[in-house]
Write a protein that holds these residues in place. Structure first.
Motif, PDB file in Angstrom:
ATOM      1  N   LYS A  46       0.197  13.159 -11.994  1.00 52.79           N
ATOM      2  CA  LYS A  46       1.653  13.005 -11.889  1.00 52.79           C
ATOM      3  C   LYS A  46       2.015  11.787 -11.057  1.00 52.79           C
ATOM      4  N   LEU A  47       1.221  11.524 -10.003  1.00 53.10           N
ATOM      5  CA  LEU A  47       1.473  10.320  -9.210  1.00 53.10           C
ATOM      6  C   LEU A  47       1.260   9.062 -10.044  1.00 53.10           C
ATOM      7  N   HIS A  48       0.249   9.069 -10.907  1.00 52.24           N
ATOM      8  CA  HIS A  48       0.030   7.933 -11.817  1.00 52.24           C
ATOM      9  C   HIS A  48       1.241   7.739 -12.715  1.00 52.24           C
ATOM     10  N   ALA A  49       1.772   8.842 -13.232  1.00 50.44           N
ATOM     11  CA  ALA A  49       2.940   8.743 -14.112  1.00 50.44           C
ATOM     12  C   ALA A  49       4.129   8.166 -13.359  1.00 50.44           C
ATOM     13  N   LEU A  50       4.342   8.602 -12.117  1.00 51.85           N
ATOM     14  CA  LEU A  50       5.446   8.066 -11.319  1.00 51.85           C
ATOM     15  C   LEU A  50       5.219   6.591 -10.995  1.00 51.85           C
ATOM     16  N   SER A  55       7.481   3.617  -9.239  1.00 52.56           N
ATOM     17  CA  SER A  55       7.620   4.205  -7.912  1.00 52.56           C
ATOM     18  C   SER A  55       6.577   3.611  -6.963  1.00 52.56           C
ATOM     19  N   ARG A  56       7.053   2.854  -5.964  1.00 51.60           N
ATOM     20  CA  ARG A  56       6.134   2.251  -5.003  1.00 51.60           C
ATOM     21  C   ARG A  56       5.541   3.312  -4.078  1.00 51.60           C
ATOM     22  N   GLY A  57       6.330   4.346  -3.783  1.00 48.98           N
ATOM     23  CA  GLY A  57       5.822   5.424  -2.946  1.00 48.98           C
ATOM     24  C   GLY A  57       4.664   6.148  -3.608  1.00 48.98           C
ATOM     25  N   GLN A  59       2.662   4.844  -5.799  1.00 51.37           N
ATOM     26  CA  GLN A  59       1.528   3.923  -5.792  1.00 51.37           C
ATOM     27  C   GLN A  59       0.811   3.949  -4.438  1.00 51.37           C
ATOM     28  N   ARG A  60       1.602   3.987  -3.347  1.00 52.58           N
ATOM     29  CA  ARG A  60       0.995   4.063  -2.010  1.00 52.58           C
ATOM     30  C   ARG A  60       0.246   5.380  -1.838  1.00 52.58           C
ATOM     31  N   ALA A  61       0.843   6.470  -2.344  1.00 54.29           N
ATOM     32  CA  ALA A  61       0.185   7.780  -2.236  1.00 54.29           C
ATOM     33  C   ALA A  61      -1.150   7.782  -2.975  1.00 54.29           C
ATOM     34  N   LEU A  62      -1.188   7.139  -4.143  1.00 56.39           N
ATOM     35  CA  LEU A  62      -2.445   7.047  -4.891  1.00 56.39           C
ATOM     36  C   LEU A  62      -3.493   6.282  -4.108  1.00 56.39           C
ATOM     37  N   MET A  63      -3.090   5.183  -3.487  1.00 55.72           N
ATOM     38  CA  MET A  63      -4.034   4.389  -2.698  1.00 55.72           C
ATOM     39  C   MET A  63      -4.573   5.201  -1.519  1.00 55.72           C
ATOM     40  N   LEU A  64      -3.708   5.987  -0.903  1.00 53.27           N
ATOM     41  CA  LEU A  64      -4.137   6.798   0.232  1.00 53.27           C
ATOM     42  C   LEU A  64      -5.144   7.866  -0.189  1.00 53.27           C
ATOM     43  N   THR A  65      -4.882   8.515  -1.328  1.00 56.89           N
ATOM     44  CA  THR A  65      -5.749   9.619  -1.762  1.00 56.89           C
ATOM     45  C   THR A  65      -7.069   9.138  -2.350  1.00 56.89           C
ATOM     46  N   GLU A 131       4.460  16.232  -5.049  1.00 53.84           N
ATOM     47  CA  GLU A 131       4.537  14.823  -5.467  1.00 53.84           C
ATOM     48  C   GLU A 131       5.690  14.097  -4.783  1.00 53.84           C
ATOM     49  N   GLY A 132       6.871  14.763  -4.702  1.00 53.45           N
ATOM     50  CA  GLY A 132       8.009  14.140  -4.044  1.00 53.45           C
ATOM     51  C   GLY A 132       7.760  13.923  -2.565  1.00 53.45           C
ATOM     52  N   ALA A 133       7.158  14.935  -1.901  1.00 53.44           N
ATOM     53  CA  ALA A 133       6.870  14.800  -0.475  1.00 53.44           C
ATOM     54  C   ALA A 133       5.819  13.721  -0.232  1.00 53.44           C
ATOM     55  N   ALA A 134       4.799  13.669  -1.089  1.00 54.01           N
ATOM     56  CA  ALA A 134       3.759  12.649  -0.932  1.00 54.01           C
ATOM     57  C   ALA A 134       4.340  11.255  -1.077  1.00 54.01           C
ATOM     58  N   THR A 135       5.281  11.087  -1.990  1.00 55.60           N
ATOM     59  CA  THR A 135       5.930   9.784  -2.183  1.00 55.60           C
ATOM     60  C   THR A 135       6.718   9.377  -0.946  1.00 55.60           C
ATOM     61  N   MET A 136       7.421  10.347  -0.334  1.00 57.49           N
ATOM     62  CA  MET A 136       8.263  10.045   0.829  1.00 57.49           C
ATOM     63  C   MET A 136       7.439   9.686   2.063  1.00 57.49           C
ATOM     64  N   VAL A 137       6.346  10.391   2.293  1.00 50.21           N
ATOM     65  CA  VAL A 137       5.586  10.181   3.536  1.00 50.21           C
ATOM     66  C   VAL A 137       4.527   9.101   3.403  1.00 50.21           C
ATOM     67  N   SER A 138       4.365   8.536   2.220  1.00 45.92           N
ATOM     68  CA  SER A 138       3.263   7.593   2.001  1.00 45.92           C
ATOM     69  C   SER A 138       3.351   6.358   2.896  1.00 45.92           C
ATOM     70  N   ALA A 139       4.570   5.847   3.119  1.00 46.64           N
ATOM     71  CA  ALA A 139       4.703   4.619   3.915  1.00 46.64           C
ATOM     72  C   ALA A 139       4.286   4.833   5.374  1.00 46.64           C
ATOM     73  N   PRO A 140       4.864   5.815   6.098  1.00 43.22           N
ATOM     74  CA  PRO A 140       4.435   5.990   7.499  1.00 43.22           C
ATOM     75  C   PRO A 140       2.978   6.440   7.627  1.00 43.22           C
ATOM     76  N   ILE A 141       2.498   7.243   6.698  1.00 39.17           N
ATOM     77  CA  ILE A 141       1.103   7.682   6.778  1.00 39.17           C
ATOM     78  C   ILE A 141       0.170   6.504   6.555  1.00 39.17           C
TER      79      ILE A 141
END
Length: 438
Positions: A46-50, A55-57, A59-65, A131-141
């Motif tokens: 789902k993150l790939h689809a977003l 969605s930059r958030g 994309q950041r979440a994917l890089m983190l995981t 997925e929504g929460a992961a997108t939001m917190v990706s930048a500070p994390i």
């Protein structure tokens, strides 16, 4: 009680700053707990689809995981730091208010606050909207991971060293295998919950299993291969080719092991048509047909080739047919592109295929009469069984392996919770086996 209230009223600025710091630390603890759950529970699909939608958030979440070990290390380090600091400040605060009893009060109050507001509440929200929460917190994390990278790296090195001394090794291959097992488990779980039909589950799992299975497991054995003798008369070759249900037939010389080419029915008919046209319909011209000028060069593959590699080779070479050989170069069987596709989509039949006996009919005693050459994988998929296929590919092979002998007609065996009765035999081949659960 009045003394405590009076103490609170008379507290200085440091007291209130400490209270404020405790609540800020509790908020950070909730943020870290929710972020950990969101980033680990979020579906990468789902993150790939977003991310594909911009969605930059995501994309950041994917890089983190992608490096989950470093991500978890940084988040846990931050979470433990704020929890320990908040508890220490609370202990100091309650000690000022209640003296030595303050330690017990601080433990009780902080346990309730951390459990409810820093653990259960944020994690519940993160699970329901991962997925929504992961997108939001990706930048500070991401910033946290970069800042704590040296400390987390040292911790990772220490942990891996301890695990290595304990005999546990973590490699990238383990991670890849774990990912495939996770997908397979998710497919099986959705099937058990009714979200997937059995056929859909089999197709998805079949595609996943291709890299773990080899050509020898699904090839047609050499004893079942239809062949043409290159020394036969052209008329006989034409008759055999036209009466066969196969389009491609191996051609041998002198002995069946010596395959010299693959005859395609269309190539043969084109050659025959050309000869007859040039001879103005004189059938005697057929004797001039040279079969070796019609056949194609045979394509040989090792029996240990993984199925996904072989499928890619078929597609690359634009070929559908290969002969299988062992390590000594001896012919073992043949495999086609259709055989590999059938491992994904199930049996593919056309008007020329012979109708095979079904695997799902049972007699009055509850026995399933199954062809001995049926693969264990097909039998398991049809009946939802779990017969092992580590030592044998076919049902007959499994019986022979377990019996450690060539069984006699009518002989009965019991193993793996099943009853096996030999119902058909030709020389040393087990042609029919009756199977039922014990």
């Amino acid at each position: 009680m009045e003394s405590v209230l009076g103490a609170i009223v008379n507290m200085d600025t440091a007291f209130w700053l400490t209270v404020l710091a405790i609540f800020v630390l509790l908020f950070l603890s909730a943020f870290f707990s929710g972020s950990e759950t969101a980033l680990t529970a979020a579906s990468r699909g789902k993150l790939h689809a977003l991310a594909d939608k911009g969605s930059r958030g995501a994309q950041r979440a994917l890089m983190l995981t992608e490096d989950s070990e470093r991500l978890i290390g940084a988040v846990l380090l931050g979470n433990n730091l704020v929890n320990i600091l908040a508890t220490s400040l609370a202990t100091s605060l309650f000690t000022r208010l209640f003296g030595d009893s303050g330690v017990a009060f601080a433990t009780l109050v902080m346990t309730v606050l951390v459990l409810i507001f820093a653990e259960v509440l944020p994690k519940t929200y993160a699970i329901t909207n991962s997925e929504g929460a992961a997108t939001m917190v990706s930048a500070p994390i991401r910033i946290l991971v970069l800042v704590l990278a040296p400390i987390v790296g040292a911790v990772q090195w220490l942990v891996r060293g301890i695990l290595t001394m304990a005999g546990v090794k973590i490699t990238d291959e383990d991670m890849a295998e774990a990912a495939q097992e996770e997908i397979a488990g998710a497919i099986a779980l959705n099937h058990s919950e009714g979200n997937f039909e059995k056929a859909e589950r089999d197709r998805l799992l079949g595609a996943l299993d291709l890299k773990d299975r080899e050509v020898e497991e699904i090839m047609r054995h050499r004893s079942d291969i239809e062949m043409i003798d290159a020394d036969c008369a052209p008329a006989d070759i034409l008759t055999q080719c036209l009466s066969s249900r196969y389009t491609r037939i191996p051609v041998f010389k002198e002995q069946a092991e010596n395959i010299v080419g693959i005859l395609h029915a269309k190539d043969l008919l084109r050659s025959v048509e050309k000869l007859m046209r040039e001879a103005e319909g004189d059938r005697t011209a057929l004797a001039e047909l040279d079969i070796m000028r019609v056949v194609n060069e045979p394509y040989f593959v090792p029996e240990t080739t993984p199925l996904d590699d072989q499928m890619r080779e078929f597609l690359r070479l634009k070929s559908h047919f290969a002969l299988v050989v062992d390590e000594y170069g001896d012919l073992q069987g043949l495999i086609t592109l259709e055989d590999i596709l059938e491992e994904i989509v199930g049996e593919i039949t056309d008007e020329f295929d012979e109708e095979e006996e079904t695997l799902v009919e049972r007699d009055s005693e509850g026995n399933f009469e199954i062809d001995g050459g049926a693969t264990i994988r097909d039998v398991n998929r049809t009946h939802e069984w779990s017969l092992p296929d580590d030592e044998a590919n076919t049902l007959a092979g499994l019986v022979i392996h377990e019996a450690q002998m060539i069984p006699a007609l009518g002989q009965v065996f019991n193993f793996y919770g099943f009853r096996f009765e030999i119902a058909g035999k030709e020389q040393n081949r087990l042609t029919k086996i009756k199977v039922r659960r014990v």
